[in-house]
Design a protein around this motif. Structure first.
Motif, PDB file in Angstrom:
ATOM      1  N   ILE A 137       5.086   9.137   2.946  1.00  0.00           N
ATOM      2  CA  ILE A 137       5.263   9.909   1.724  1.00  0.00           C
ATOM      3  C   ILE A 137       4.003  10.692   1.373  1.00  0.00           C
ATOM      4  O   ILE A 137       4.044  11.901   1.173  1.00  0.00           O
ATOM      5  N   THR A 138       2.855  10.013   1.317  1.00  0.00           N
ATOM      6  CA  THR A 138       1.635  10.716   0.912  1.00  0.00           C
ATOM      7  C   THR A 138       0.835  11.233   2.094  1.00  0.00           C
ATOM      8  O   THR A 138      -0.029  12.086   1.930  1.00  0.00           O
ATOM      9  N   GLY A 139       1.090  10.692   3.283  1.00  0.00           N
ATOM     10  CA  GLY A 139       0.332  11.118   4.454  1.00  0.00           C
ATOM     11  C   GLY A 139      -1.048  10.498   4.548  1.00  0.00           C
ATOM     12  O   GLY A 139      -1.780  10.747   5.503  1.00  0.00           O
ATOM     13  N   ARG A 140      -1.413   9.699   3.536  1.00  0.00           N
ATOM     14  CA  ARG A 140      -2.725   9.054   3.592  1.00  0.00           C
ATOM     15  C   ARG A 140      -2.663   7.792   4.449  1.00  0.00           C
ATOM     16  O   ARG A 140      -1.602   7.176   4.570  1.00  0.00           O
ATOM     17  N   PRO A 141      -3.796   7.380   5.033  1.00  0.00           N
ATOM     18  CA  PRO A 141      -3.788   6.135   5.801  1.00  0.00           C
ATOM     19  C   PRO A 141      -3.376   4.950   4.914  1.00  0.00           C
ATOM     20  O   PRO A 141      -3.785   4.884   3.753  1.00  0.00           O
ATOM     21  N   VAL A 142      -2.568   4.054   5.475  1.00  0.00           N
ATOM     22  CA  VAL A 142      -2.078   2.905   4.714  1.00  0.00           C
ATOM     23  C   VAL A 142      -3.243   2.067   4.201  1.00  0.00           C
ATOM     24  O   VAL A 142      -3.227   1.564   3.078  1.00  0.00           O
ATOM     25  N   PHE A 143      -4.291   1.968   5.034  1.00  0.00           N
ATOM     26  CA  PHE A 143      -5.449   1.163   4.647  1.00  0.00           C
ATOM     27  C   PHE A 143      -6.012   1.634   3.304  1.00  0.00           C
ATOM     28  O   PHE A 143      -6.317   0.830   2.427  1.00  0.00           O
ATOM     29  N   LEU A 144      -6.122   2.959   3.128  1.00  0.00           N
ATOM     30  CA  LEU A 144      -6.674   3.499   1.876  1.00  0.00           C
ATOM     31  C   LEU A 144      -5.739   3.270   0.704  1.00  0.00           C
ATOM     32  O   LEU A 144      -6.167   2.932  -0.402  1.00  0.00           O
ATOM     33  N   GLU A 145      -4.426   3.437   0.963  1.00  0.00           N
ATOM     34  CA  GLU A 145      -3.432   3.196  -0.094  1.00  0.00           C
ATOM     35  C   GLU A 145      -3.561   1.775  -0.626  1.00  0.00           C
ATOM     36  O   GLU A 145      -3.468   1.530  -1.829  1.00  0.00           O
ATOM     37  N   ILE A 146      -3.771   0.850   0.307  1.00  0.00           N
ATOM     38  CA  ILE A 146      -3.850  -0.556  -0.090  1.00  0.00           C
ATOM     39  C   ILE A 146      -5.177  -0.852  -0.768  1.00  0.00           C
ATOM     40  O   ILE A 146      -5.229  -1.512  -1.804  1.00  0.00           O
ATOM     41  N   LYS A 147      -6.242  -0.312  -0.196  1.00  0.00           N
ATOM     42  CA  LYS A 147      -7.576  -0.614  -0.702  1.00  0.00           C
ATOM     43  C   LYS A 147      -7.710  -0.246  -2.173  1.00  0.00           C
ATOM     44  O   LYS A 147      -8.302  -0.992  -2.963  1.00  0.00           O
ATOM     45  N   SER A 148      -7.137   0.899  -2.559  1.00  0.00           N
ATOM     46  CA  SER A 148      -7.317   1.328  -3.943  1.00  0.00           C
ATOM     47  C   SER A 148      -6.530   0.468  -4.926  1.00  0.00           C
ATOM     48  O   SER A 148      -6.752   0.528  -6.121  1.00  0.00           O
ATOM     49  N   ARG A 149      -5.571  -0.333  -4.418  1.00  0.00           N
ATOM     50  CA  ARG A 149      -4.733  -1.106  -5.340  1.00  0.00           C
ATOM     51  C   ARG A 149      -4.982  -2.600  -5.276  1.00  0.00           C
ATOM     52  O   ARG A 149      -4.676  -3.328  -6.219  1.00  0.00           O
ATOM     53  N   PHE A 150      -5.519  -3.044  -4.157  1.00  0.00           N
ATOM     54  CA  PHE A 150      -5.664  -4.477  -3.908  1.00  0.00           C
ATOM     55  C   PHE A 150      -6.363  -5.188  -5.065  1.00  0.00           C
ATOM     56  O   PHE A 150      -5.876  -6.194  -5.578  1.00  0.00           O
ATOM     57  N   PHE A 151      -7.508  -4.649  -5.501  1.00  0.00           N
ATOM     58  CA  PHE A 151      -8.291  -5.381  -6.501  1.00  0.00           C
ATOM     59  C   PHE A 151      -7.637  -5.378  -7.876  1.00  0.00           C
ATOM     60  O   PHE A 151      -7.845  -6.303  -8.651  1.00  0.00           O
ATOM     61  N   ASN A 152      -6.820  -4.358  -8.172  1.00  0.00           N
ATOM     62  CA  ASN A 152      -6.071  -4.391  -9.428  1.00  0.00           C
ATOM     63  C   ASN A 152      -5.140  -5.602  -9.474  1.00  0.00           C
ATOM     64  O   ASN A 152      -5.011  -6.260 -10.502  1.00  0.00           O
ATOM     65  N   THR A 153      -4.499  -5.864  -8.329  1.00  0.00           N
ATOM     66  CA  THR A 153      -3.592  -7.007  -8.274  1.00  0.00           C
ATOM     67  C   THR A 153      -4.366  -8.310  -8.355  1.00  0.00           C
ATOM     68  O   THR A 153      -3.991  -9.221  -9.103  1.00  0.00           O
ATOM     69  N   VAL A 154      -5.458  -8.395  -7.611  1.00  0.00           N
ATOM     70  CA  VAL A 154      -6.239  -9.638  -7.599  1.00  0.00           C
ATOM     71  C   VAL A 154      -6.794  -9.927  -8.995  1.00  0.00           C
ATOM     72  O   VAL A 154      -6.717 -11.057  -9.475  1.00  0.00           O
ATOM     73  N   ARG A 155      -7.326  -8.892  -9.643  1.00  0.00           N
ATOM     74  CA  ARG A 155      -7.889  -9.100 -10.986  1.00  0.00           C
ATOM     75  C   ARG A 155      -6.844  -9.686 -11.925  1.00  0.00           C
ATOM     76  O   ARG A 155      -7.102 -10.657 -12.639  1.00  0.00           O
ATOM     77  N   LEU A 156      -5.653  -9.084 -11.913  1.00  0.00           N
ATOM     78  CA  LEU A 156      -4.591  -9.568 -12.796  1.00  0.00           C
ATOM     79  C   LEU A 156      -4.206 -11.008 -12.444  1.00  0.00           C
ATOM     80  O   LEU A 156      -4.046 -11.854 -13.329  1.00  0.00           O
ATOM     81  N   ALA A 157      -4.101 -11.287 -11.154  1.00  0.00           N
ATOM     82  CA  ALA A 157      -3.703 -12.637 -10.728  1.00  0.00           C
ATOM     83  C   ALA A 157      -4.770 -13.660 -11.113  1.00  0.00           C
ATOM     84  O   ALA A 157      -4.445 -14.771 -11.533  1.00  0.00           O
TER      85      ALA A 157
END
Lengths: 306, 283
Positions: free
Chosen positions: A82-102
């Motif tokens: 969809i975005t054409g960006r590497p999956v690694f970057l897509e995940i990296k920018s969101r991972f810590f938001n999830t961890v912080r909340l958890a």
């Protein structure tokens, strides 16, 4: 202790490997041309051909598997259709938001869960116990997305106290934390209660009481310390659950985390991203389980020699 | 049947000593009746659109109000019970059949144990909803695939329970003597092992039904399960999001129904577990 840590670490490696393998072969089951599906609906012929050669989709399954492993070793999880960006970057920018909340939710639910569970056990069969028990069954039964909608309605729409979506400020954490924690508080409270019951019946507790020790000290020193050992496992498991529970909560509150990324990617059939998120989730669960095991060995020496 | 007698003997005890479990049982029976007799309990059709009376608050004509298409919410909640209960029953039953079979194999045949239980452990280390989402992402979104996904998330739980139970029953004398006289494996599993573990399987089913209901509703809420216009609680709640400033009643009732039915199954399951497990009686 060191040999225990090493033993636990060694067990982790095959598990992660097994998960990676499982995810690979599960995605082999996708009906239709995999290159077409991985590339997404808007892909051009060249892009599809590119993916086909990148993933080795025209080669036998086992060769594809080895290409997949090699790519993972290099940290290459492919590109989002969809975005054409590497999956690694897509995940990296969101991972810590999830961890912080958890993490916030785990801390909140452990504190409240253990406190409520202890009160319930010490006031056994009294009104406080009944109230907490019934509330915890409600806590386990309430659908998280419904609770989220109710909170949003009262606190955002009616009282205009809290923001509905996003994660910009501390205020944004309040409602998602409540929604994520309710189930875990209830669960931990129930576990703490039954674990305390068990310990309260032990001989050494009776002995402590009979030798005239103050009740408060009996509870703090003899009962709680032993009763909380199994609770550690539950708290750890809840952390894993909270990472997964993020799927629903993040979607309702538009929280930019992994759970929401997973849902939108499943919706849009952006399978490269789905695969990547699954692997990150899986590795996190394995690591969390490792951490629980280590903590467990630390507080309960009996485990280490098993 | 041993198990049935066991349940019957405990029935009286159960209702006398477990008020919460009894309430749960009543709620569950009520919802099953609602689901079965749904068409007789309503005056509208669940998909009857009437834009002139859209987004009406609860009133005499529409006791739960109407949604953005003017459909009667009470009718849709009543019909929603059919979807939720049948998806839960189907997936838990299928999950039990497959999971128990795997557990029996793993418990009885040493060679298959390693592979089956290793996979089960891995699957169990994931929250069920992640397993379900994986399956939906592979198969695509529709109701059939959602049932497969929910079923799949139940299988490891049944497999682990059965495996543990088989390991303990296996050492009992009536099993070892059957092996000694040369009974074949299938016969032993059917006649000696299964009847002895049936009550724990039933308890496990009653515990997993609410989680299956919740998961199916969550998936539909996320737009990955039952699709509109079908009346389903999760997707009704999804619909309500867009309108909740103007019509909060749209979200109240489907959620309430969902919570009640899950609450009923949870308390019933708790009660059954206590009643069927003699060790728990004095707790």
């Amino acid at each position: 202790m060191l040999s225990y840590i090493i033993r636990r670490l060694l067990v982790c490696i095959p598990t992660v490997f097994l998960v990676i393998t499982l995810v690979f072969f599960a995605f082999q089951l996708i009906p239709g041309d995999a290159a077409l599906i991985f590339a997404g609906e808007q892909a051009s012929q060249e892009q599809i051909a590119q993916i086909r050669s990148d993933l080795g989709l025209d080669k036998p399954v086992f060769e594809q598997y080895s290409i997949y492993l090699q790519r993972l070793l290099k940290g290459d999880m492919g590109k989002s259709a969809i975005t054409g960006r590497p999956v690694f970057l897509e995940i990296k920018s969101r991972f810590f938001n999830t961890v912080r909340l958890a993490v916030v939710a785990t801390v909140v639910s452990s504190i409240f869960g253990i406190v409520f569970g202890t009160i319930s056990a010490l006031k056994r069969e009294k009104p406080a116990d009944y109230v907490i028990s019934v509330l915890s069954i409600f806590g386990i039964s309430i659908p998280s997305f419904w609770l989220a909608l109710l909170l949003m309605y009262f606190f955002s729409v009616k009282l205009k106290l809290l923001p509905t979506t996003g994660n910009a400020s501390l205020k944004h954490y309040i409602m998602p934390t409540i929604v994520l924690s309710v189930y875990s508080i209830a669960f931990i409270a129930r576990m703490t209660r039954s674990s305390l019951f068990e310990i309260l019946g032990e001989d050494y507790v009776r002995t402590a009481r009979e030798k005239g020790m103050k009740e408060r000290i009996v509870i703090a020193k003899h009962v709680l310390r032993n009763a909380l050992i199994p609770v550690i496992t539950v708290v750890g498991l809840q952390f894993g659950y909270l990472l997964g529970g993020a799927v629903v909560t993040e979607t309702v509150f538009a929280w930019p985390g992994l759970g929401r990324l997973l849902v939108t990617s499943v919706e849009q059939r952006d399978l490269m991203v789905v695969q990547g998120v699954l692997l990150v989730f899986a590795t996190s669960f394995v690591l969390v389980n490792l951490l629980i095991d280590l903590l467990y060995g630390l507080v309960d020496p009996r485990i280490r020699f098993n | 049947m041993d198990t049935l007698n066991h349940i019957k003997n405990n029935f009286h005890f159960f209702f006398k000593n477990n008020k919460l479990g009894t309430i749960g049982g009543i709620i569950v029976i009520l919802f099953i009746l609602i689901a079965v007799f749904a068409p007789y309990l309503v005056t509208y059709s669940p998909n009857q659109i009437d834009l002139t009376s859209a987004l009406k608050s609860p009133s005499k004509g529409h006791i739960f109000g109407t949604d953005n298409n003017g459909r009667d919410i009470y009718t849709r909640v009543v019909f929603g019970s059919r979807i939720s209960l049948s998806i839960a029953f189907i997936s838990v039953t299928l999950g039990a059949i497959i999971g128990v079979t795997l557990g029996l194999l793993a418990g009885w045949f040493k060679r298959s144990e390693m592979i089956i239980m290793r996979l089960v452990d891995v699957l169990l280390s994931f929250p069920g909803i992640i397993v379900a989402l994986t399956i939906i992402s592979i198969l695509g979104t529709d109701v059939k695939n959602m049932i497969i996904a929910v079923t799949f998330s139940q299988i490891p739980q049944f497999a682990r329970l059965t495996h543990g139970q088989v390991l303990s029953v296996k050492e009992r004398e009536f099993v070892t003597s059957s092996v000694t006289v040369g009974a074949d494996d299938l016969w032993i599993m059917q006649k000696c092992i299964l009847p002895n573990i049936l009550s724990s399987i039933i308890v496990q089913m009653s515990i997993l039904i609410p989680s299956a209901i919740m998961m199916a509703a969550s998936l539909s809420f996320l737009g990955l399960g039952v699709r509109p216009p079908t009346a389903e609680w999760g997707s009704m709640l999804q619909d309500s999001v867009k309108w909740f400033r103007m019509a909060p009643h749209m979200m109240i009732f489907p959620g309430l129904a969902l919570m009640l039915v899950v609450f009923g199954f949870n308390t019933l399951g708790d009660g059954l577990r206590v009643a069927l497990d003699p060790r728990m009686k004095n707790r």
